[in-house]
Design a protein around this motif. Sequence first.
Motif, PDB file in Angstrom:
ATOM      1  N   ARG A  27      -7.603  -0.191  11.663  1.00  0.00           N
ATOM      2  CA  ARG A  27      -6.786  -0.837  10.629  1.00  0.00           C
ATOM      3  C   ARG A  27      -6.676   0.050   9.403  1.00  0.00           C
ATOM      4  N   TRP A  48      -6.329  -3.223  -0.625  1.00  0.00           N
ATOM      5  CA  TRP A  48      -5.509  -4.139   0.172  1.00  0.00           C
ATOM      6  C   TRP A  48      -5.227  -3.502   1.531  1.00  0.00           C
ATOM      7  N   GLY A  49      -4.912  -4.360   2.474  1.00  0.00           N
ATOM      8  CA  GLY A  49      -4.514  -3.893   3.791  1.00  0.00           C
ATOM      9  C   GLY A  49      -3.004  -3.706   3.858  1.00  0.00           C
ATOM     10  N   TYR A  50      -2.576  -2.917   4.838  1.00  0.00           N
ATOM     11  CA  TYR A  50      -1.138  -2.660   5.002  1.00  0.00           C
ATOM     12  C   TYR A  50      -0.526  -3.475   6.131  1.00  0.00           C
ATOM     13  N   THR A  80      -0.106  -4.111  12.888  1.00  0.00           N
ATOM     14  CA  THR A  80      -1.361  -4.554  13.496  1.00  0.00           C
ATOM     15  C   THR A  80      -1.134  -5.679  14.503  1.00  0.00           C
ATOM     16  N   SER A 127      -2.025  -0.566  11.753  1.00  0.00           N
ATOM     17  CA  SER A 127      -3.172   0.103  12.354  1.00  0.00           C
ATOM     18  C   SER A 127      -2.743   1.495  12.798  1.00  0.00           C
ATOM     19  N   GLY A 132      -5.612   0.712   5.305  1.00  0.00           N
ATOM     20  CA  GLY A 132      -5.572   0.049   4.005  1.00  0.00           C
ATOM     21  C   GLY A 132      -5.769   1.044   2.888  1.00  0.00           C
ATOM     22  N   HIS A 140      -4.070   5.772   2.900  1.00  0.00           N
ATOM     23  CA  HIS A 140      -3.275   5.767   4.129  1.00  0.00           C
ATOM     24  C   HIS A 140      -3.225   7.188   4.691  1.00  0.00           C
ATOM     25  N   ARG A 146     -16.714   0.448   4.005  1.00  0.00           N
ATOM     26  CA  ARG A 146     -17.387  -0.846   3.895  1.00  0.00           C
ATOM     27  C   ARG A 146     -18.825  -0.673   3.413  1.00  0.00           C
TER      28      ARG A 146
END
Length: 415
Positions: A280, A187-189, A241, A192, A282, A305, A173
Amino acid sequence: MAIERDSGARIVIAGGGIAGLTLALALKQALGRAFAITLADPTLAAPPRADNRAYAVAAGARSMLETLGVWDAVAGSAQAMTEMIVSDSRTNDVVRPVFLTFDGEVEPGQPFAHMVENGALVAELKAACEREGVELRATGVRRFTAEEAAVEVVLGDSSRVQATLLVAADGARSKLREQAGIGWVGWGYGQSGIVATIGHERPHHGRAVEHFLPSGPFAILPLADGGRFGHRSSIVWTERTENVPALLSLDAADLLAEIETRFGLELGEIALESAVSAHRLGFGVARRFVGERFALLGDAAHLIHPIAGQGLNLGLKDVAALAEAIVDAARLGLDPGSLDVLEDYEKARRFDTVAMGAVTDGLNRLFSNDATPIRLARDFGLGVVDRLPGLKRFFIREAAGVAGAPPRLLRGEAL
């Protein structure tokens, strides 16, 4: 306010994690008094805290740490991986058939990876930086202004530093990446990673296990002996998650029962040896790795990942490539913060980063799918790979970071 200047040049590194500390150490050892190396991170002033994170440090990264003189201090608490096995099953299956096994040596007598606990490695890197004369400042980088000849860096304590180069190692970030106007594709998966240290009755013998379950992989990674039962492993439990809050709200006994269902009984009775945390997951990659007198490093440049355990090693490959580019330029009398030098670093790292990201993204999508036809196809594929020793050796060398022509530090050569 006055701007701090040096008789020589200065490189500022924002971020005091493993990647930032390793780069600072490598540059200071190679460049000596010719460059002041400043590492800025507000956490440098924080007291050590309990840390349940552990990493698989690949053979190439270990060679770099040996060359930088820090491996001996952590080797006693590191655990060599002697074998890795891969199974594919559902959570409650009594039998978990093994479809793929890897010998743990990239060369005879050379394990392809060692498990190292984050706290021990960070502490030794910080101590080594202090010994070498890296300036450690317990404040962050607030903003910067890049110009043709230098970059002006404003620190969190409002002091200003003029530097040849600013390196952002401030995480996925990264605020500095945003300030540089560098875009991020990701993108997120919906998953977590639940992380904890587990004690167990029986020795693991250096074996790493990855169970592919419908919600994602459940990895058991061997740690050095210790704890309540005398033996320990780190787990990385990939879970949807949406299920994580309920799992982490369980009392200790019920949570341990959930872990045991996935961990299995092969290593006997188990116990929690650490706090349990969730992160999390991603995918992400920066559109550029460099800018005007600015470079991204580690998670600030890419996020993958953890299915293959390569996140830290990608960051350490960045360190080796960037340090080599900077040091070679400085010794030739060139400007190590110039765009030409930084673009060489980007070219060296971008393909490998994108390729590894694509592989881990594809593996996660393939193995987090419980559709029967897909399960049959992937298990067939694993079985084919298991019967091709040449292909398995290729995968091991790639994972170990010694394939192709890696930067000198990854080959164990000093800069």
